[in-house]
Design a protein around this motif. Structure first.
Motif, PDB file in Angstrom:
ATOM      1  N   UNK A 118      39.623  42.686  75.809  1.00 52.28           N
ATOM      2  CA  UNK A 118      40.523  41.604  75.415  1.00 52.28           C
ATOM      3  C   UNK A 118      40.500  40.507  76.463  1.00 52.28           C
ATOM      4  N   UNK A 119      40.269  39.295  76.001  1.00 55.15           N
ATOM      5  CA  UNK A 119      40.238  38.116  76.871  1.00 55.15           C
ATOM      6  C   UNK A 119      41.624  37.496  76.916  1.00 55.15           C
ATOM      7  N   UNK A 178      45.448  49.915  77.606  1.00 55.07           N
ATOM      8  CA  UNK A 178      45.405  50.174  79.050  1.00 55.07           C
ATOM      9  C   UNK A 178      43.968  50.086  79.563  1.00 55.07           C
ATOM     10  N   UNK A 179      43.793  49.864  80.871  1.00 54.93           N
ATOM     11  CA  UNK A 179      42.441  49.733  81.438  1.00 54.93           C
ATOM     12  C   UNK A 179      41.558  50.958  81.226  1.00 54.93           C
ATOM     13  N   UNK A 180      42.155  52.114  80.979  1.00 59.46           N
ATOM     14  CA  UNK A 180      41.361  53.334  80.775  1.00 59.46           C
ATOM     15  C   UNK A 180      40.584  53.299  79.463  1.00 59.46           C
ATOM     16  N   UNK A 181      41.052  52.482  78.523  1.00 59.44           N
ATOM     17  CA  UNK A 181      40.390  52.418  77.213  1.00 59.44           C
ATOM     18  C   UNK A 181      39.920  51.020  76.842  1.00 59.44           C
ATOM     19  N   UNK A 182      40.532  49.995  77.401  1.00 62.20           N
ATOM     20  CA  UNK A 182      40.210  48.613  77.046  1.00 62.20           C
ATOM     21  C   UNK A 182      39.885  47.821  78.308  1.00 62.20           C
ATOM     22  N   UNK A 208      39.902  44.471  80.337  1.00 59.02           N
ATOM     23  CA  UNK A 208      40.583  43.189  80.368  1.00 59.02           C
ATOM     24  C   UNK A 208      39.629  42.133  80.934  1.00 59.02           C
ATOM     25  N   UNK A 209      39.526  41.000  80.241  1.00 62.21           N
ATOM     26  CA  UNK A 209      38.620  39.925  80.631  1.00 62.21           C
ATOM     27  C   UNK A 209      39.430  38.681  80.969  1.00 62.21           C
ATOM     28  N   UNK A 215      40.382  47.002  87.572  1.00 57.18           N
ATOM     29  CA  UNK A 215      39.160  47.198  86.776  1.00 57.18           C
ATOM     30  C   UNK A 215      38.859  46.042  85.823  1.00 57.18           C
ATOM     31  N   UNK A 216      39.677  44.982  85.844  1.00 61.75           N
ATOM     32  CA  UNK A 216      39.419  43.831  84.976  1.00 61.75           C
ATOM     33  C   UNK A 216      38.183  43.071  85.435  1.00 61.75           C
ATOM     34  N   UNK A 217      37.565  42.352  84.503  1.00 59.82           N
ATOM     35  CA  UNK A 217      36.420  41.493  84.806  1.00 59.82           C
ATOM     36  C   UNK A 217      36.834  40.038  84.676  1.00 59.82           C
ATOM     37  N   UNK A 218      36.349  39.204  85.566  1.00 59.95           N
ATOM     38  CA  UNK A 218      36.594  37.769  85.493  1.00 59.95           C
ATOM     39  C   UNK A 218      35.373  37.004  85.975  1.00 59.95           C
TER      40      UNK A 218
END
Length: 249
Positions: free
Chosen positions: A101-102, A123-127, A129-130, A148-151
Motif C-alpha cells: 500500500x502506497x 500490518x508489516x508482516x503481511x503488507x 508499506x510504500x 520494514x517500509x520502502x521509500x
C-alpha cells in the motif's frame, strides 16, 4: 529559472521545477515493489493535487508493467473521511486484497492512518508499506513505526554529508529544501567555472549533472527535473539502501 517547486504542472521550457517530485518518487518505489513480487498494490492518498499526482503516477507505473492497482482511496487533507477511506480499502471482516500500500503522507494524519490500518489487520508482516520522500525524515521515523517500509528518495549518504557540513557551519540542522538550494548553486558554479553558457541546450544536456547533496539530475526541455533515486527500507528507525540510485542517465 530554477524553481524549488515540485509541481510538475508549473514546468515549462526555461522554467525548471527543481524540487523533489512525489510522482517521480512514486514511480521509483512502485516499480521496485512490482519487480520484487508485490503486484497487488493499493493507494491511500489525500484528496489534493499531491494525492492526485501520486495516484496517477502509481497507476501509470503499474500499467506499464502489466499490473493494475487493486484499490484506490482518498481522504480530505484534515483527515475527514479517513474511516470511510479505510473501510473502502479493507471492508469489515475481510482480509486486505493488497500486498502493498502506497501512502504519500508525512503529516499528523499518518499516525491515524497507521493505527487504522493496524486495527483492520494491515500490518508489516503481511503488507509492504510504500512511501515517497515524505518519509525521508529522521524525526518522522522516530515518531511513527514504519519498520520494514520502502521509500524512494535521493541517495542518503550525499544528503547526510551535506547536512553534517551545514550543521557544522551554521550550528543548526538545515531544512530539507536547503539541499536543493545547495545543488542549484553548485550547478551555477559548475557552468560558470567551466565557461559553459546558461542556455537551454547546456541546461538540458542528456548526461545531466551531479548534485553534491542529492545526486544526479537531468533538466528536461519541458522544465521537469529527472533525478536518480534510491529505494530504502526502514530498519530500526534508520534508512538502509536496498536499491542504489543510478550513477548516470
Amino acid at each position: 529559472m530554477l524553481s524549488l517547486s515540485n509541481t510538475r504542472t508549473q514546468a515549462s521550457p526555461g522554467t525548471y521545477m527543481f524540487g523533489f517530485s512525489p510522482a517521480e518518487q512514486t514511480e521509483r518505489v512502485v516499480s521496485y515493489a512490482i519487480s520484487n513480487g508485490r503486484v497487488k498494490i493499493a493507494v491511500l492518498a489525500p484528496n489534493s493535487a499531491l494525492g492526485d499526482a501520486v495516484t496517477a503516477a502509481a497507476r501509470e507505473t503499474a500499467e506499464k508493467q502489466g499490473v493494475k492497482l487493486v484499490a484506490e482511496a482518498k481522504y480530505m487533507l484534515q483527515g475527514a473521511g479517513m474511516d470511510t477511506a479505510l473501510n473502502n480499502l479493507v471492508p469489515a471482516g475481510k482480509k486486505p486484497a493488497f500486498d502493498a500500500i502506497l501512502i504519500p503522507e508525512g503529516g499528523a494524519a499518518l499516525d491515524t492512518i497507521m493505527r487504522g490500518l493496524s486495527a483492520r489487520g494491515v500490518r508489516p508482516s503481511t503488507v509492504k508499506f510504500l512511501g515517497t520522500g515524505l518519509w525521508d525524515d529522521a524525526d518522522l521515523l522516530r515518531r511513527v513505526n514504519l519498520e520494514s517500509a520502502w521509500l524512494a528518495s535521493s541517495p542518503p549518504e550525499l544528503t547526510s554529508q551535506f547536512e553534517k557540513r551545514f550543521l557544522s557551519t551554521y550550528k543548526y540542522a538545515p531544512p530539507r529544501i536547503a539541499s536543493l538550494s545547495y545543488d542549484a548553486v553548485a550547478l551555477a558554479v559548475t557552468l560558470a567555472t567551466s565557461g559553459r553558457a546558461f542556455d537551454a541546450t547546456t541546461l538540458a544536456a542528456p548526461a545531466g549533472f551531479a548534485g553534491p547533496a542529492n545526486g544526479i539530475f537531468r533538466l528536461r526541455a519541458n522544465g521537469i527535473t529527472q533525478r536518480g533515486l534510491a529505494v530504502m527500507e526502514v530498519q530500526g528507525g534508520n534508512r538502509k539502501v536496498i536499491s542504489p540510485a543510478p550513477t548516470g542517465f
